[in-house]
Design a protein around this motif. Structure first.
Motif, mmCIF file in Angstrom:
data_model
loop_
_atom_site.group_PDB
_atom_site.id
_atom_site.type_symbol
_atom_site.label_atom_id
_atom_site.label_comp_id
_atom_site.label_asym_id
_atom_site.label_seq_id
_atom_site.Cartn_x
_atom_site.Cartn_y
_atom_site.Cartn_z
ATOM 1 N N SER A 173 -25.025 -19.833 18.796
ATOM 2 C CA SER A 173 -24.493 -20.992 19.516
ATOM 3 C C SER A 173 -25.599 -21.718 20.283
ATOM 4 O O SER A 173 -25.611 -22.949 20.359
ATOM 5 N N SER A 200 -25.649 -24.980 18.270
ATOM 6 C CA SER A 200 -24.614 -25.701 19.024
ATOM 7 C C SER A 200 -23.389 -26.029 18.168
ATOM 8 O O SER A 200 -22.983 -27.197 18.057
ATOM 9 N N GLU A 235 -20.856 -22.857 25.491
ATOM 10 C CA GLU A 235 -21.207 -24.264 25.696
ATOM 11 C C GLU A 235 -21.087 -24.646 27.166
ATOM 12 O O GLU A 235 -21.912 -25.398 27.705
#
Length: 523
Positions: A43, A47, A437
């Motif tokens: 991640s 992303s 995130e």
């Protein structure tokens, strides 16, 4: 007789052939779980959106599960060694592509390619053992080793992934496959011989396409609803997927050789066995994935520390798979299956005391207790499914059991993971769709970070409760629906000598060359 025994006795070639086959098999099962601790690192690098992260994890399992039956038939017709070599090559190419994927979309595509290749490897690798070990007893021993390796692969995947990430970048969890594949491609043509069964059943291509397409469309809609809320594309995908799956089911009833024989589900024991193959894998994959994020992103543990914490559960799972056949002989499959579900449910509930400030001990205890049930499910599901149907339908029953394991692994992340994502979206600070995130936002204040972690833990707890309740219901169903052994002290698994212990139906279903199970086995 002596000559026959000499012919049946496996030599060095047979055992080296088994060792060669075990490599790809271990990779196929391990790659179903190796990303559980790697996703926070992926991640950070790529992303992905919330649904892209879930697809990265579970598209592999969907591809393997939806194509296992079809590739088993293709191997019967065109040659299993040929399919093994092709599948291993494609698996290696997919692994290399995934390791260097620059975008989430390419990573998902490479994972799907690996899943397609994995579906070719499992049935074909198992089939060549019948040629290496013609003697049934020695073949059973070899298949037991094969089965333990398959079960261990699921368990050690997160540990291997976490250990690699301690020293290398995220792509290393895919590159580790390449040396094993290379060794296999070099030695397989020397140690293995072609295995082909003429007159294989015709494969209905439309059934393969509609089963995989309908499942993927339905899950796509569910994930988007969880991640983004109500939307026309998500609802349309769910409706279209459900329609395609309904068409698939109706078509199977009209085919002489259906991809899935749904009439088998009329037997309650068979249905319970298939659900037992699906639900524990769903619970395990979802909680292992979410726990990996919990340990790293909530408790801020290093990835190696998180990997080491998974060792006790992995050890218990593997040992449980190995010893379960002996336990079944003593107390019967009914009691063992009930213990499977109750231990998983109890183990999952041990995650409820975890908080944003601590819970390592609860996590280790949870994986250890639930590992007992997971090991049992690997060991007895297919045997129960196959024994519940007439001998001439054993192949179809075993194929469905094997498919349920792989689909369960993918569905756990897809459905239970989507539940966790939904609760995070509803209860979190609404700054980003996922915890990782949110924590990477440059202007994040401590209070918002705490809210995000709390929302994630709430989602984890909700998943645990839902999965535990389903396992409690199945444990009660096992006690109600499975018959008791007819005579106390008589092993329930008293089958002919050629099927003597631990054959593939105990841990890996649908073993080629292992047929003729006694239909009285489950009376």
């Amino acid at each position: 007789m002596t000559a026959q025994h000499a012919h049946d006795a496996p030599g060095l070639r047979a055992w080296l052939g088994l060792a060669t086959v075990l490599g790809p098999v271990l990779l196929v099962s391990m790659d179903g779980s190796i990303l559980f601790l790697a996703m926070p690192r992926i991640s950070q690098a790529l992303s992905p959106t919330a649904d892209q992260a879930l697809w990265t994890l579970d598209v592999y399992g969907f591809a393997v599960g939806s194509l296992l039956v079809a590739f088993g038939s293709i191997g019967d017709r065109y040659g299993r060694l040929k399919l093994l070599m092709t599948g291993a090559t494609v698996f290696g190419l997919g692994s290399a592509g995934a390791a260097f994927a620059p975008t989430p979309e390419l990573l998902i595509g490479c994972r799907a390619l690996m899943g397609v290749a994995g579906a070719t490897l499992l049935p074909s690798a198992l089939a060549v053992l019948s040629e290496l070990f013609p003697d049934p007893r020695r073949r059973a021993r070899a298949i037991g080793i094969f089965a333990a390796a398959f079960a261990a692969g699921f368990a050690i995947g997160p540990i291997v992934g976490g250990t690699l990430l301690w020293q290398f970048w995220w792509g290393s969890v895919f590159l580790v496959n390449l040396p094993v594949i290379l060794v296999f491609l070099v030695f397989a043509p020397v140690l293995l011989r072609e295995v082909r069964e003429g007159g294989g059943k015709r494969i209905d291509a439309l059934s393969v396409v509609t089963s995989a397409g309908g499942l993927l469309l339905t899950i796509y809609g569910i994930k988007h609803l969880a991640a983004d809320g109500m939307s026309a594309p998500a609802i349309a995908a769910m409706l279209l997927g459900s329609t395609v799956l309904a068409f698939f089911g109706l078509r199977q009833k009209r085919l002489a050789h259906p991809l899935i024989d749904f009439s088998l589900f009329r037997d309650r024991v068979f249905t319970l066995a298939i659900i037992t193959g699906l639900l524990p894998l769903a619970a395990w994959s979802a909680t292992a994935f979410l726990s990996g994020i919990y340990l790293q992103s909530v408790l801020d543990l290093r990835v190696l520390h998180a990997a080491l914490l998974a060792l006790p559960g992995a050890a218990v799972l593997t040992i449980a798979c190995i010893v379960t056949p002996g336990v079944v002989e003593r107390i019967g499959k009914r009691a063992v299956l009930a213990a499977c579900h109750f231990s998983i449910g109890g183990g999952l509930l041990l995650l409820l005391p975890t908080t944003v400030t601590g819970g390592i001990g609860w996590y280790v205890a949870s994986t250890a207790l639930a590992g007992v049930g997971y090991g049992i499910s690997f060991s007895v599901v297919a045997d129960t499914a196959v024994g519940a149907v007439p001998a001439e339908r054993a192949g179809s029953a075993g194929a469905i059991a094997e498919t349920s394991n792989e689909i369960g692994n993918a569905l756990g992340i897809a459905l239970l993971g989507s539940l966790a994502a939904l609760l995070f979206r509803l209860q979190g600070p609404d700054l980003a769709p996922t915890l990782d995130e949110t924590l990477r936002l440059p202007s994040l204040v401590p209070a918002a970070a705490l809210d995000a972690k709390t929302a994630f833990v709430t989602g984890l707890h909700a998943v645990v409760v839902v999965a535990a309740l389903m396992h409690a219901a199945l444990g009660a169903g096992a006690l109600r629906w499975l018959p008791k052994p007819p005579f106390h002290g008589v092993p329930e698994t008293a089958v002919p000598a050629t099927l003597d212990a631990p054959d593939i139906a105990r841990c890996i279903p649908n073993a080629p060359g292992v047929t003729g199970r006694d239909p009285r086995h489950f009376q």
